[in-house]
Scaffold this active site. Structure first.
Site, PDB file in Angstrom:
ATOM      1  N   ARG A 130     -13.078   2.214  -9.836  1.00 40.88           N
ATOM      2  CA  ARG A 130     -13.375   2.052  -8.405  1.00 40.88           C
ATOM      3  C   ARG A 130     -14.048   3.324  -7.908  1.00 40.88           C
ATOM      4  O   ARG A 130     -13.471   4.420  -7.979  1.00 40.88           O
ATOM      5  CB  ARG A 130     -12.091   1.836  -7.613  1.00 40.88           C
ATOM      6  CG  ARG A 130     -11.373   0.572  -8.009  1.00 40.88           C
ATOM      7  CD  ARG A 130     -10.319   0.258  -6.977  1.00 40.88           C
ATOM      8  NE  ARG A 130      -9.431  -0.796  -7.450  1.00 40.88           N
ATOM      9  CZ  ARG A 130      -8.491  -1.357  -6.703  1.00 40.88           C
ATOM     10  NH1 ARG A 130      -8.311  -0.938  -5.454  1.00 40.88           N
ATOM     11  NH2 ARG A 130      -7.720  -2.307  -7.182  1.00 40.88           N
ATOM     12  N   ARG A 180      -4.156 -13.970  -3.493  1.00 37.82           N
ATOM     13  CA  ARG A 180      -5.565 -13.848  -3.130  1.00 37.82           C
ATOM     14  C   ARG A 180      -6.352 -13.458  -4.371  1.00 37.82           C
ATOM     15  O   ARG A 180      -5.762 -13.153  -5.403  1.00 37.82           O
ATOM     16  CB  ARG A 180      -5.722 -12.734  -2.098  1.00 37.82           C
ATOM     17  CG  ARG A 180      -5.053 -11.452  -2.586  1.00 37.82           C
ATOM     18  CD  ARG A 180      -5.369 -10.246  -1.751  1.00 37.82           C
ATOM     19  NE  ARG A 180      -4.365  -9.207  -1.872  1.00 37.82           N
ATOM     20  CZ  ARG A 180      -4.321  -8.278  -2.828  1.00 37.82           C
ATOM     21  NH1 ARG A 180      -5.249  -8.258  -3.757  1.00 37.82           N
ATOM     22  NH2 ARG A 180      -3.367  -7.386  -2.859  1.00 37.82           N
ATOM     23  N   GLY A 215       0.796  -1.224   0.000  1.00 34.70           N
ATOM     24  CA  GLY A 215       0.000   0.000   0.000  1.00 34.70           C
ATOM     25  C   GLY A 215       0.827   1.272   0.000  1.00 34.70           C
ATOM     26  O   GLY A 215       0.377   2.316   0.459  1.00 34.70           O
ATOM     27  N   VAL A 270      -9.192  -7.103  -6.016  1.00 34.76           N
ATOM     28  CA  VAL A 270     -10.322  -6.189  -6.190  1.00 34.76           C
ATOM     29  C   VAL A 270     -10.778  -6.190  -7.655  1.00 34.76           C
ATOM     30  O   VAL A 270     -11.962  -6.276  -7.951  1.00 34.76           O
ATOM     31  CB  VAL A 270      -9.929  -4.753  -5.763  1.00 34.76           C
ATOM     32  CG1 VAL A 270     -11.061  -3.770  -6.049  1.00 34.76           C
ATOM     33  CG2 VAL A 270      -9.533  -4.704  -4.299  1.00 34.76           C
ATOM     34  N   HIS A 316       1.905  -0.503 -14.990  1.00 33.04           N
ATOM     35  CA  HIS A 316       1.653  -1.598 -14.058  1.00 33.04           C
ATOM     36  C   HIS A 316       0.762  -2.598 -14.793  1.00 33.04           C
ATOM     37  O   HIS A 316      -0.392  -2.309 -15.089  1.00 33.04           O
ATOM     38  CB  HIS A 316       0.956  -1.065 -12.799  1.00 33.04           C
ATOM     39  CG  HIS A 316       0.520  -2.142 -11.842  1.00 33.04           C
ATOM     40  ND1 HIS A 316       0.948  -2.166 -10.530  1.00 33.04           N
ATOM     41  CD2 HIS A 316      -0.285  -3.211 -11.995  1.00 33.04           C
ATOM     42  CE1 HIS A 316       0.408  -3.228  -9.932  1.00 33.04           C
ATOM     43  NE2 HIS A 316      -0.352  -3.867 -10.803  1.00 33.04           N
ATOM     44  N   GLU A 326      15.626  -1.011  -4.824  1.00 34.16           N
ATOM     45  CA  GLU A 326      15.488  -1.414  -6.227  1.00 34.16           C
ATOM     46  C   GLU A 326      15.801  -0.229  -7.117  1.00 34.16           C
ATOM     47  O   GLU A 326      15.578   0.930  -6.720  1.00 34.16           O
ATOM     48  CB  GLU A 326      14.032  -1.856  -6.506  1.00 34.16           C
ATOM     49  CG  GLU A 326      13.734  -3.247  -6.030  1.00 34.16           C
ATOM     50  CD  GLU A 326      12.312  -3.674  -6.350  1.00 34.16           C
ATOM     51  OE1 GLU A 326      11.523  -2.830  -6.838  1.00 34.16           O
ATOM     52  OE2 GLU A 326      12.007  -4.844  -6.128  1.00 34.16           O
TER      53      GLU A 326
END
Lengths: 135, 451
Positions: B337, B291, B163, B294, B207, B199
């Site tokens: 969203r 998992r 996050g 969303v 993305h 990194e």
């Protein structure tokens, strides 16, 4: 509201509660307000049906509602208490069995049981009313 | 198949899982906090248990009460949804200890993918390209040496992170000391683990992530990629789409192949997502989410498969019901969203009660939502109110359909991201396709600057 109040008066109720989401209407006709019993108000739909029954008698004295703090199965301790049982001192009324652990529910002092909201062996959720005690 | 499934989540994802379970003939048990008593997910389930007060640590993360609710209701499995306990390896182990099936991968897989440094090492061993970077950095001195080797700009990241927390961009050696201290403190505060690694910063990447799903028999398929480059300045996703626009066929095929070999490397037996940064022809593995995500509806709309049902099936020990060859994308899908947030104020969460809610519908429009008029939004949880997903024969049709659907969306009582999503649908660069993760932050800066 008015018709609800008239209904309460005609029915001789001391209290009439509607509790839905954000809306909470709480009507009482008792000259002396119930002190700690209001702690129950708006808390649990499961408890509300029972508490309105007990309200007429509970109205005169402060009462405390003992709630489940664990999710589990409630086991009434022996001798089992019922509405009207008078306790001379602090004692275990029940325990909530959760993951094999017995979590005691104690009266916290002397008093009179004004309501028993659960049956032996019943599954209970967090915050579910178990007993009401008048000091 | 399972008889009774406890859904250890809230909001739209709890409702999504509930529907999938009911379709499979599985009874459902909801959990809720005292703040969520009036939630739709509580009404939809066959049975519901309050597990604690509003704050998440005492309710949706209250493992003893959740396990106890599963046991006393006779559930045989627990679906964690996303967030909360979804990537908690210890919770998955505890489920197993109590004879409950955790709907997700093996606890070891969750643990190794949850630790970013371990995940990267496993992926590098499986020949999955990863961002050039370091192991755990012991000191600022180590960090300075590493940054010189990698070349600025670099990114400091918390190994337990997520996050956007514990992350710092560092452009010059002079910034490094302060960035190291603040990232470490933030990681310590948020994850109780202040370990950092570094990194190389991939400038203005896209993305792109690949959905995979596997079963317990070693079958794994990919269900294509999703482009999630439209992210808030906090790196949280706002708009996702599939397929990734303006991605050449070779890079796309490479992403799919790499994701499959990565999933096979960890013997992946559930639904999961591998996130990559894409810069030109280069792809770099970022992390694997073990998992359901969303944005999974985007993939469902594109491929016509129900990922949540399939995830439950494979958890129950069934074989994957489809093979790779059967998975063919059709058209284009986009998700917006709709969050209770004030976009113009750094997407600050908006509290309040929804006084009016009208959600869109119609051909090619899907809405996953727990919102209704009268719902009070508790301050304890994330701000997602609804996911609007549109499908079209072409990308532009999906975008225009989304624009129209957002125009039909009426949520009163709190600020929402409907407006900013609509702005995005009408933006020339977005419509052209292939924007990087700098797109939305730039758009917000431009909007805030008076002309």
């Amino acid at each position: 509201m008015r018709s609800a109040a008239q209904f309460c008066a005609s029915a001789g109720l001391t209290r009439f509660r509607i509790d839905e989401e954000e809306l909470a209407i709480d009507v009482r006709r008792s000259p002396r307000p119930v002190s700690t019993a209001t702690a129950v108000a708006g808390d649990d739909a499961l408890g509300s049906a029972h508490s309105s029954n007990g309200a007429a008698t509970a109205a005169e004295r402060p009462s405390t509602v003992l709630k489940a703090e664990f999710v589990g199965i409630v086991r009434l301790s022996r001798p089992t208490v019922a509405e009207g049982t008078v306790l001379g001192e602090d004692r275990e009324l029940a325990y909530v069995e959760s993951l094999g652990i017995r979590n005691p529910v104690r009266s916290g002092g002397p008093g009179r049981i004004s309501a028993v909201y659960v049956n032996d062996g019943e599954p209970v959720g967090y915050g579910q009313p178990l007993f009401a005690i008048e000091a | 198949m399972f008889q009774r499934l406890l859904i250890a989540n809230r909001g739209e994802i709890a409702m999504r899982v509930n529907r999938a379970a009911h379709e499979l003939g599985i009874e459902t048990v909801a959990i809720y906090s005292e703040a969520d008593r009036a939630s739709l997910h509580v009404r939809d389930a066959d049975r519901a248990f309050c597990v604690g007060p509003g704050p998440v640590a005492r309710s949706y993360l209250n493992i003893p009460n959740i396990i106890s609710a599963a046991l006393i209701s006779g559930a045989d499995a627990i679906h964690p949804g996303y967030g909360f306990l979804a990537e908690n390896a210890r919770f998955a182990e505890i489920c197993a200890d109590h004879g409950l099936t955790f709907v997700g991968p093996a606890p070891e897989t969750i643990a190794s993918m949850g630790d970013k440094a371990t995940a990267k090492a496993i992926m590098a061993a499986a020949k999955v390209p990863t961002t050039p970077g370091t192991d755990i950095l012991d000191s600022v001195t180590d960090a300075l040496v590493a940054a010189n080797r990698l070349g600025y700009p670099v990114m400091l990241k918390a190994t337990a992170g997520g996050g956007g927390k514990g992350m710092r961009e560092v452009r010059t050696p002079g910034e490094l000391e302060h960035a190291f201290a603040t990232a470490q403190a933030e990681a310590e505060a948020n994850f109780k683990d202040g370990r950092l690694y570094m990194e190389k910063l991939i400038e203005r990447p896209r993305h792109v992530e690949v959905q995979v799903i596997g079963d317990r028999f070693g079958n794994v398929v990919h269900v294509g990629e999703r482009d999630c480059s439209v992210q808030k300045p906090s790196h949280q996703k706002l708009v996702e789409e599939a397929p990734a626009p303006r991605l050449d066929a070779k890079t796309r095929a490479r992403l799919h192949d790499v994701a499959l070999s990565a999933a096979r490397a960890v013997k992946y037996g559930s639904a999961g997502t591998l996130e990559f940064l894409v810069s030109g022809d280069d792809v770099y593995f970022m992390e694997m989410n073990t998992r359901i995500q969303v944005e999974h509806p985007v993939t469902e709309m594109l491929y016509g498969v129900d990922l949540v049902k399939e995830q439950i099936r494979v958890a129950a020990g069934e074989k994957l019901s489809f093979e790779q060859e059967r998975l063919v994308p059709h058209g284009h899908a986009i998700e917006c969203r709709i969050n209770a947030e004030e976009a113009s104020n750094h997407f600050a969460p908006a509290a309040g009660t929804l006084t009016d809610v009208a959600l869109p519908g119609g051909f090619g429009v899907r809405v996953d939502s727990h919102a209704y008029a009268g719902l009070a939004i508790p301050p304890f949880y994330d701000s997602l109110l609804a996911k609007i997903v549109t499908h079209g024969a072409s990308r532009i049709e999906a975008i225009d359909r989304m624009d129209a659907a957002l125009g039909d969306t009426w949520i009163a009582g709190v600020n929402t991201t409907v407006g900013i999503c609509r702005t995005i649908m009408r933006d020339d660069a977005f419509r052209h396709g292939g924007v990087g993760i700098d797109f939305l932050p730039s758009l917000m800066t431009a909007a805030a600057t008076p002309t």
